[in-house]
Motif scaffolding. Structure first.
Motif: not given
Length: 148
Positions: A92-100
């Motif tokens: 989820l950390g990677k998903r959040l960063m990709a989203y941002l």
């Protein structure tokens, strides 16, 4: 209008109506090293004046969050990135960063900042490096408010 995307079974959204403010406050006030003990009223004001993102499991439960302090034109500071303990192995950390990184309101900035004590490897994957021209930066740090 909310910016939303689905990634790996999680919905990522900046919709304030969806954001679970009490849950986010519990995470940040009791489990973070950077804002331990932050009052609910202060956290509420911070979220209201930021781009606040939640990652939601299929049942609608917020599983992670991030907040960006930004003018939505030139500068942003990513903060309050937090993943619930039960979901920490799900990327989820990677998903959040990709989203941002893809968020339409966070494009074309001169600078995008963050601070971390222990997640440098995660953020380097998204292009973050050590602060440049550190000699140009100054701060006021109130020891009564900022304890760490």
């Amino acid at each position: 209008m909310a910016h939303e995307t689905t990634d790996g079974g999680f919905l990522l959204s900046d919709d304030p109506a969806r954001f679970d403010l009490p849950r986010a406050h519990r995470w940040i006030a009791t489990q973070s090293y950077w804002a331990e003990g932050i009052p609910f009223e202060t956290f509420t004001k911070a979220c209201a004046n930021s781009l606040t993102v939640g990652a939601y499991a299929a049942d609608g439960t917020m599983a992670a969050m991030a907040r960006v302090v930004t003018d939505r034109a030139t500068f942003g500071w990513i903060c309050d990135v937090f993943v619930a303990e039960a979901q920490r192995s799900e990327g989820l950390g990677k998903r959040l960063m990709a989203y941002l990184k893809a968020h339409p309101d966070l494009q074309g900035f001169r600078r995008l900042h963050l601070a971390t004590r222990d997640a440098h490897g995660l953020y380097r994957q998204f292009g973050f490096t050590e602060l440049t021209k550190v000699e140009n930066w100054m701060e006021i740090r109130d020891p009564e408010v900022y304890r760490r």
